[in-house]
Design a protein around this motif. Structure first.
Motif, mmCIF file in Angstrom:
data_model
loop_
_atom_site.group_PDB
_atom_site.id
_atom_site.type_symbol
_atom_site.label_atom_id
_atom_site.label_comp_id
_atom_site.label_asym_id
_atom_site.label_seq_id
_atom_site.Cartn_x
_atom_site.Cartn_y
_atom_site.Cartn_z
ATOM 1 N N HIS A 76 -34.912 -27.860 -6.112
ATOM 2 C CA HIS A 76 -34.942 -26.549 -6.778
ATOM 3 C C HIS A 76 -34.044 -25.565 -6.034
ATOM 4 O O HIS A 76 -34.531 -24.667 -5.349
ATOM 5 C CB HIS A 76 -36.373 -26.005 -6.834
ATOM 6 N N PRO A 77 -32.720 -25.696 -6.161
ATOM 7 C CA PRO A 77 -31.826 -24.822 -5.393
ATOM 8 C C PRO A 77 -31.925 -23.357 -5.796
ATOM 9 O O PRO A 77 -31.603 -22.473 -5.015
ATOM 10 C CB PRO A 77 -30.441 -25.387 -5.704
ATOM 11 N N GLU A 78 -32.400 -23.076 -6.994
ATOM 12 C CA GLU A 78 -32.488 -21.701 -7.480
ATOM 13 C C GLU A 78 -33.568 -20.890 -6.768
ATOM 14 O O GLU A 78 -33.601 -19.670 -6.867
ATOM 15 C CB GLU A 78 -32.736 -21.682 -8.994
ATOM 16 N N ARG A 79 -34.423 -21.529 -6.020
ATOM 17 C CA ARG A 79 -35.515 -20.841 -5.337
ATOM 18 C C ARG A 79 -35.133 -20.318 -3.958
ATOM 19 O O ARG A 79 -35.901 -19.610 -3.325
ATOM 20 C CB ARG A 79 -36.713 -21.785 -5.178
ATOM 21 N N ILE A 80 -33.946 -20.685 -3.466
ATOM 22 C CA ILE A 80 -33.546 -20.377 -2.094
ATOM 23 C C ILE A 80 -32.180 -19.704 -2.078
ATOM 24 O O ILE A 80 -31.315 -20.005 -2.888
ATOM 25 C CB ILE A 80 -33.505 -21.676 -1.252
ATOM 26 N N CYS A 81 -31.988 -18.793 -1.106
ATOM 27 C CA CYS A 81 -30.664 -18.217 -0.848
ATOM 28 C C CYS A 81 -29.979 -19.114 0.177
ATOM 29 O O CYS A 81 -30.525 -19.404 1.238
ATOM 30 C CB CYS A 81 -30.798 -16.796 -0.295
ATOM 31 N N TRP A 82 -28.770 -19.558 -0.124
ATOM 32 C CA TRP A 82 -28.054 -20.515 0.727
ATOM 33 C C TRP A 82 -26.972 -19.850 1.568
ATOM 34 O O TRP A 82 -26.094 -20.501 2.109
ATOM 35 C CB TRP A 82 -27.434 -21.601 -0.150
ATOM 36 N N GLY A 83 -27.048 -18.526 1.734
ATOM 37 C CA GLY A 83 -26.001 -17.785 2.418
ATOM 38 C C GLY A 83 -25.954 -17.928 3.926
ATOM 39 O O GLY A 83 -24.946 -17.636 4.542
ATOM 40 N N CYS A 84 -27.044 -18.343 4.569
ATOM 41 C CA CYS A 84 -27.063 -18.505 6.026
ATOM 42 C C CYS A 84 -28.071 -19.600 6.387
ATOM 43 O O CYS A 84 -28.627 -20.254 5.515
ATOM 44 C CB CYS A 84 -27.423 -17.194 6.706
ATOM 45 N N ASP A 85 -28.339 -19.748 7.664
ATOM 46 C CA ASP A 85 -29.260 -20.791 8.131
ATOM 47 C C ASP A 85 -30.733 -20.441 7.946
ATOM 48 O O ASP A 85 -31.595 -21.246 8.249
ATOM 49 C CB ASP A 85 -29.012 -21.093 9.608
ATOM 50 N N LEU A 86 -31.044 -19.245 7.460
ATOM 51 C CA LEU A 86 -32.439 -18.860 7.275
ATOM 52 C C LEU A 86 -33.059 -19.492 6.033
ATOM 53 O O LEU A 86 -34.257 -19.728 5.995
ATOM 54 C CB LEU A 86 -32.570 -17.336 7.186
#
Length: 71
Positions: free
Chosen positions: A11-21
């Motif tokens: 479910h990639p839409e549930r997470i922000c992928w901009g950094c390691d957090l």
């Protein structure tokens, strides 16, 4: 140490992928909180990691050809 970047998350839409957090999309901890960074699978599809391979092969192939200097 940076976290391992998932190739094809469920479910990639549930997470922000901009950094390691990898923050939940509704609770961004970094940046201005305006919008989340999408995972490459959302932008380019399931084969996102092999998009440039054919271009790289073409570049290598053209670099080995000798130019035609006879006009």
């Amino acid at each position: 140490m940076a976290k391992k970047f998932p190739h094809n998350p469920s479910h990639p839409e549930r997470i922000c992928w901009g950094c390691d957090l990898y923050c939940p999309a509704k609770a961004l901890a970094c940046g201005n909180g305006a919008d989340r960074t999408m995972h490459p699978v959302e932008l380019f599809g399931e084969n996102w990691d092999s998009l440039g391979e054919h271009l790289q092969a073409e570049t290598v192939g053209t670099a080995t050809k000798t130019p035609n200097t006879h006009l």
